[in-house]
Scaffold this active site. Structure first.
Site, short mmCIF file in Angstrom:
data_model
loop_
_atom_site.label_atom_id
_atom_site.label_comp_id
_atom_site.label_asym_id
_atom_site.label_seq_id
_atom_site.Cartn_x
_atom_site.Cartn_y
_atom_site.Cartn_z
N HIS A 1 -7.31 -5.74 -0.20
CA HIS A 1 -6.37 -4.93 -0.42
C HIS A 1 -5.42 -5.35 1.01
O HIS A 1 -5.73 -5.15 2.09
CB HIS A 1 -6.56 -3.51 -0.22
CG HIS A 1 -5.43 -2.58 0.05
ND1 HIS A 1 -4.86 -2.22 -1.12
CD2 HIS A 1 -5.10 -2.11 1.00
CE1 HIS A 1 -3.87 -1.34 -0.81
NE2 HIS A 1 -3.84 -1.19 0.51
N SER B 1 0.89 -1.07 -0.02
CA SER B 1 -0.02 -0.01 -0.09
C SER B 1 0.84 1.31 0.12
O SER B 1 1.76 1.47 -0.81
CB SER B 1 -0.82 -0.16 1.30
OG SER B 1 -1.74 0.89 1.06
#
Length: 435
Positions: free
Chosen positions: A415, A272
């Site tokens: 994610h 991320s």
């Protein structure tokens, strides 16, 4: 009709004004939910765009040789990313020094040696960040290393009771919450698996370097480098992500002193926002031999001009501290960028790079991440004679492409960074480091 257009324009202005003014007081998850709900996720709604050619200079001349790339185009691209996006970072301080705080040669039931190393940035021992390192005990000579930042403290990556907690002054991100418990992020850090495969692991808590909130750059490394009378980075100076990348480069200076680490085989990785930092660390410090971007999205591997999911405007509104202030000029003006993220990947050439996405992570634009690898490939192939990303179309989920110097996979799920991702990274590292 004119009245309706005026009303629409006023409403749009008020919407932007409210988001900008209240960004500092609204909870970040509230801002995220609002921005995510307004985002475009449809391919047919992508604006028309032309990607800049990484082999064409700003003056229009074409790059044809390795010498031209190294002496002209690469410095030009690096300078553009520095001044317009990440911000310029200072040189490593001449007074930087290191100290081993703790060492346990029988960690994790005897399979690893655990070290905690302080990196000091001044002559005094006041300002530092701590590098946590695990080295496999079953080894002959120096070993390759995976190196990345963690989100909530070194102590969160394992239940190992020997890992120190962040010092109180480095807990700025947790002022209104409890310090995260030991081992809470262990699922993202397969330490035992890496030890079994002969890899060392190093990590730094990002809040040790610069906390991940807009604190006007008061609580991290930035004040150490202000000029007289300066209280904030200039418009083209480093934001938080550049500070994280800079600190990772500083840590590399320590690795070069550690006889247990093969510093010609250090893979810098990140998930991320830390994937953005890993890419920038790899671009600015060519000592990193491999770069791994896991779901890095906007400002990382995803093409900005696609404007799918998180956009430049959205990222600058929610995280105004991440990039330099010059980057805000490109809010909703992606086509005016003098670069795009495939050129960040190109700056890593000819070193191996792995780009990974997840099927449920549309906010990070998986296709845009894949396309960055595709459009960086000409630099790998034409300039360096290396195989780039061996595909023009996205692969099916859970079908890694690892034949070239640029690898890619899109994993089923959300994610995150998972055991599946790590297995691919170890396999890729084996290909390049175990030859």
């Amino acid at each position: 009709m004119n009245t309706q257009k005026k009303i629409t324009g006023i409403l749009c202005f008020l919407q932007c004004f409210v988001l900008t003014v209240l960004a500092e007081s609204l909870p970040k998850d509230t801002i995220f939910r609002y921005l995510a709900s307004k985002a475009n996720y449809e391919e047919e709604n992508i604006p028309n765009y032309d990607l800049p050619n990484p082999l064409i200079m700003k003056n229009g001349s074409t790059i044809n040789t390795l010498k031209q790339w190294n002496q002209k185009r690469r410095p030009e691209l690096l300078r553009l990313f520095e001044t317009e996006m990440f911000g310029k970072a200072p040189k490593h301080p001449k007074d930087m020094h290191f100290k081993i705080l703790t060492e346990d040669k029988n960690a994790l039931g005897g399979i690893a040696t655990r070290k905690e190393v302080s990196v000091y940035l001044t002559k005094s021992d006041k300002h530092y960040f701590t590098v946590l390192i695990y080295i496999p005990n079953k080894r002959s000579g120096a070993v390759p290393l995976f190196f990345g930042l963690n989100f909530k403290g070194n102590h969160t990556i394992s239940l190992d009771p020997g890992i120190s907690y962040p010092t109180p002054e480095k807990q700025k991100e947790f002022l209104w919450k409890r310090l995260p418990p030991r081992g809470i992020a262990a699922a993202r850090w397969p330490i035992e698996m890496l030890m079994e495969n002969g890899y060392a692991l190093a990590t730094i808590y990002r809040g040790d370097i610069d906390p991940d909130f807009d604190d006007a750059f008061k609580n991290g490394v930035h004040p150490l480098f202000y000029k007289k009378g300066q209280h904030h980075p200039a418009n083209d100076e480093w934001g938080t992500i550049a500070a994280w990348a800079w600190a990772m480069s500083c840590a590399m200076n320590y690795f070069e002193t550690d006889k247990d680490i093969n510093t010609s085989q250090v893979a810098v990785f990140g998930h991320s926002r830390h994937g953005k930092a890993a890419l920038w660390a790899g671009a600015t410090d060519q000592r990193f031999a491999m770069i791994i971007s896991n779901c890095s999205g906007c400002g990382g591997a995803a093409l900005s001009r696609r404007a799918i999911g998180e956009t430049i405007q959205a990222i600058n509104q929610q995280f105004p501290h991440w990039f330099c202030r010059n980057f805000r000029k490109y809010n909703s003006k992606e086509n005016t960028l003098p670069f795009d993220q495939h050129e960040l990947i190109a700056l890593l050439a000819p070193r191996p790079v792995y780009i990974a996405s997840a099927t449920e992570d549309q906010w990070a634009d998986p296709k845009g991440e894949f396309l960055s690898g595709v459009h960086a490939t000409p630099v790998y192939e034409f300039i360096f004679g290396a195989k780039g990303l061996d595909a023009k179309e996205m692969p099916p989920s859970d079908t890694p492409l690892q034949d070239g110097s640029i690898a890619y996979h899109i994993r089923s799920g959300r994610h995150d960074i998972t055991q599946y991702d790590w297995k691919q990274y170890v396999k890729f590292a084996d290909k390049w480091f175990r030859k």
